[in-house]
Design an enzyme around this catalytic site. Structure first.
Site, PDB file in Angstrom:
ATOM      1  CE  LYS A   1     125.386  27.999  66.826  1.00 42.20           C
ATOM      2  NZ  LYS A   1     126.019  29.280  67.128  1.00 42.20           N
TER       3      LYS A   1
ATOM      4  CG  HIS B   1     115.087  27.180  31.993  1.00 43.94           C
ATOM      5  ND1 HIS B   1     114.466  26.865  30.790  1.00 43.94           N
ATOM      6  CD2 HIS B   1     115.776  28.323  31.775  1.00 43.94           C
ATOM      7  CE1 HIS B   1     114.809  27.769  29.873  1.00 43.94           C
ATOM      8  NE2 HIS B   1     115.594  28.672  30.449  1.00 43.94           N
TER       9      HIS B   1
ATOM     10  N   GLY C   1     128.016  39.267  63.264  1.00 46.26           N
ATOM     11  CA  GLY C   1     128.561  38.280  62.322  1.00 46.26           C
ATOM     12  C   GLY C   1     128.102  38.522  60.894  1.00 46.26           C
ATOM     13  NE  ARG C   2     121.781  39.131  61.480  1.00 48.87           N
ATOM     14  CZ  ARG C   2     121.874  38.755  62.742  1.00 48.87           C
ATOM     15  NH1 ARG C   2     122.751  37.837  63.084  1.00 48.87           N
ATOM     16  NH2 ARG C   2     121.102  39.281  63.667  1.00 48.87           N
TER      17      ARG C   2
HETATM   18  O1  F6P Z   1     124.641  30.974  63.170  1.00 50.70           O
HETATM   19  C1  F6P Z   1     124.905  31.834  64.199  1.00 50.70           C
HETATM   20  C2  F6P Z   1     126.173  32.600  64.003  1.00 50.70           C
HETATM   21  O2  F6P Z   1     126.488  33.127  65.260  1.00 50.70           O
HETATM   22  C3  F6P Z   1     126.112  33.710  62.960  1.00 50.70           C
HETATM   23  O3  F6P Z   1     125.469  34.833  63.384  1.00 50.70           O
HETATM   24  C4  F6P Z   1     127.555  33.895  62.662  1.00 50.70           C
HETATM   25  O4  F6P Z   1     127.755  34.608  61.491  1.00 50.70           O
HETATM   26  C5  F6P Z   1     128.008  32.457  62.575  1.00 50.70           C
HETATM   27  O5  F6P Z   1     127.273  31.791  63.580  1.00 50.70           O
HETATM   28  C6  F6P Z   1     129.481  32.229  62.766  1.00 50.70           C
HETATM   29  O6  F6P Z   1     129.935  32.665  64.024  1.00 50.70           O
HETATM   30  P1  F6P Z   1     131.472  32.866  64.315  1.00 50.70           P
HETATM   31  O7  F6P Z   1     131.983  33.932  63.407  1.00 50.70           O
HETATM   32  O8  F6P Z   1     131.541  33.274  65.755  1.00 50.70           O
HETATM   33  O9  F6P Z   1     132.171  31.572  64.062  1.00 50.70           O
END
Ligand code: F6P
Length: 533
Positions: free
Chosen positions: A498, A377, A256-257
């Protein structure tokens, strides 16, 4: 490790000013280049011996083999049994050896679909259900499905760009503000979610559909004409009602990241044009090549990761602060928080050892920051006179898309690391027993200096350099993960909250209690139920 530990004891009173006096070549010796970039870590509390020991450790831990493993698609995400092949998304030459051919075929197919969609939108050829051209795109996504593209769109925004907005938060306010003033007939929603399961994104997608339907209209027609999905789970997207031809693919091997280079980055192409997205990929690919092919001593991601690791594990510098002197990079700290902290905020190493119980081992430190000069600042007072030990990274593009930056901004960018190192009136020692008011006032003005920092000087901030910068941070995070001996590609820690939110969600919806929750949560639930009414 033991050598590094002993060396850290020798350097515990490291004096940066003294180091420069002692070695006039220090600024040149402790810096690297990547093209026209100057990556200057001469203001870090390290010396030639530190670098030699870090390089020796890098060889011993076989860092080059890890780099090769990343590019060849080994299953580096061992806890989820996946490769981490985000570099294939920006690979330039067809048939190059480091990514699998079938993967590249899929990538090129997705890129073609992105190009077509973005070009149709930009030339007004994509029509909504009522036949009017789409004029605004709203991205619904969170975490990696938002932070990267939002940062890039913000950094590269021009006055005549296509109108693209981002909504991530579960608070309805986020979506409401994004939709403010928008025309239902000319708005396209992009649901970006790798899993297509994420509560925030799906809640916003349902709310956006309700908004589209507020003036009536056929639900399926609205879904067909106003919704696009980017996901690895096309079944879930279809079940939501999104037309199969409007689903852009994503794959398991893209974390994802690390997904802004994939179809998750479609908003970049829509806002700024396909060529901009291509330039972004090319910059990242250039950094990939540098990372893949450059020997350790000149390899920017590896050397910077080694120094970060040194600061965290040996020099006990427990804060990492990023300060870009470029308004266009104002979202960089938030992006880096996900990239670095979701990747390396781990407690268990590859062998199952608890890092906190292994002598000397540490997990990555927290990252935060803000742009200069605003943060001068705000938290810079703390940097100059506070008692925490921090490692500050300055990012200074001298031009912004070809235009020179204001001299005032650049002057401040150069002055701050100098002030942090040199300090002010550092030798003044107050005799508190006999201090006058003037002595106390003088003591309050002392800046002790000797603060460590790194400076990344970039010739320009455009799509290419931005791509290279983000890829630099990705590779640094990966190498740091190897040094900490953690898997930087999973994120199980985010799951617990979650899961606990689920029964609380039900209790709030049905106004019931939650007998098996702890006493504090029960009290807080009652409070929320009372005042939410
Ligand atoms: O926060 C956890 C996570 O799985 C991230 O790694 C990811 O980028 C985000 O949630 C969104 O996940 P998705 O793209 O599956 O909605």
């Amino acid at each position: 490790m033991e050598k590094l530990r002993r060396h850290a004891l020798d350097l515990r009173n490291f004096d940066l000013r003294g180091a420069f006096n002692h070695d006039p070549q220090r600024a040149e010796k402790l810096s690297l280049s990547f093209g026209d970039w100057r990556i200057d870590f001469s203001r870090q509390k390290i010396n030639d011996e530190t670098l030699a020991l870090l390089r020796e450790y890098a060889e011993k831990t076989d860092l080059p083999r890890w780099v090769a493993a990343l590019f060849s698609g080994e299953t580096l995400n061992h806890t989820e049994k996946r490769a981490a092949l985000h570099t294939a998304l920006r690979q330039q030459e067809e048939g190059a050896s480091f990514a699998r051919r079938e993967i590249l075929r899929d990538v090129r197919g997705a890129q073609q679909a992105m190009k077509t969609l973005s070009e149709r939108l930009r030339c007004g050829a994509l029509l909504g259900a009522s036949g009017k051209p789409v004029k605004t795109v709203v991205n619904l996504g969170i975490g990696g499905s938002s932070l990267g593209p939002q940062l890039v769109c913000d950094a590269l925004l021009r006055a005549d760009d296509f109108d693209v907005r981002f909504v991530s938060n579960l608070d309805a306010e986020d979506l409401e503000r994004a939709l403010l003033g928008l025309d239902r007939e000319t708005t396209l929603l992009i649901v970006a979610s790798k899993t297509f399961k994420t509560e925030e994104t799906l809640t916003n997608a349902r709310a956006a559909l309700d908004w589209l339907q507020a003036d009536g209209g056929n639900k399926q027609e609205l879904l067909n004409r106003h919704f696009v999905a980017v996901t690895a789970s096309d079944e879930a997207a279809k079940a939501f009602g999104i037309a199969p031809e409007n689903i852009l693919p994503l794959w398991d091997w893209v974390g994802g990241r690390y997904s802004l280079w994939s179809a998750v980055g479609i908003t970049i192409a829509i806002q700024s044009g396909w060529q901009t997205f291509v330039d972004l990929l090319a910059g990242a690919a250039a950094m990939d090549k540098h990372f893949h092919e450059t020997p350790i001593a000149h390899n920017a991601p590896i050397m910077l990761a080694l120094i970060d690791w040194w600061n965290t594990c040996f020099a006990q510098i427990g804060e990492r602060i990023v300060v870009p002197y470029a308004f266009g990079l104002r979202l960089l700290p938030a992006y880096l928080q996900q990239l670095l902290m979701e990747s390396n905020g781990k407690r268990i190493d590859w062998d199952g050892n608890d890092l906190h119980k292994t002598a000397g081992a540490r997990s990555a430190v927290s990252v935060w920051g803000g742009i200069g000069t605003d943060s001068q600042h705000a938290f810079f007072q703390w940097l100059h006179q506070g008692s925490h030990r921090a490692n500050i990274e300055f990012i200074v593009p001298t031009r912004y898309r070809g235009q020179s930056q204001r001299v005032g901004l650049l002057a401040h960018a150069l002055a701050q690391p100098q002030a942090l190192m040199c300090g002010h009136d550092c030798d003044f020692e107050i005799d508190t027993a006999n201090a006058t008011d003037e002595d106390i006032a003088r003591a309050a003005r002392v800046c002790p200096g000797n603060r460590a920092s790194t400076m990344l000087l970039l010739p320009d901030l455009n799509a290419w350099h931005l791509g290279a910068l983000l890829a630099l941070y990705e590779h640094r995070a990966f190498i740091e993960g190897v040094l900490y001996r953690v898997n930087p590609f999973d994120q199980f820690g985010v799951e617990l909250g979650k899961a606990l939110a689920c029964p609380l969600h039900n209790a709030l919806e049905r106004n019931t209690t939650l007998a098996d929750a702890d006493a504090v949560t029960q009290a807080q639930l009652l409070y929320v139920q009372r005042f939410r009414k």
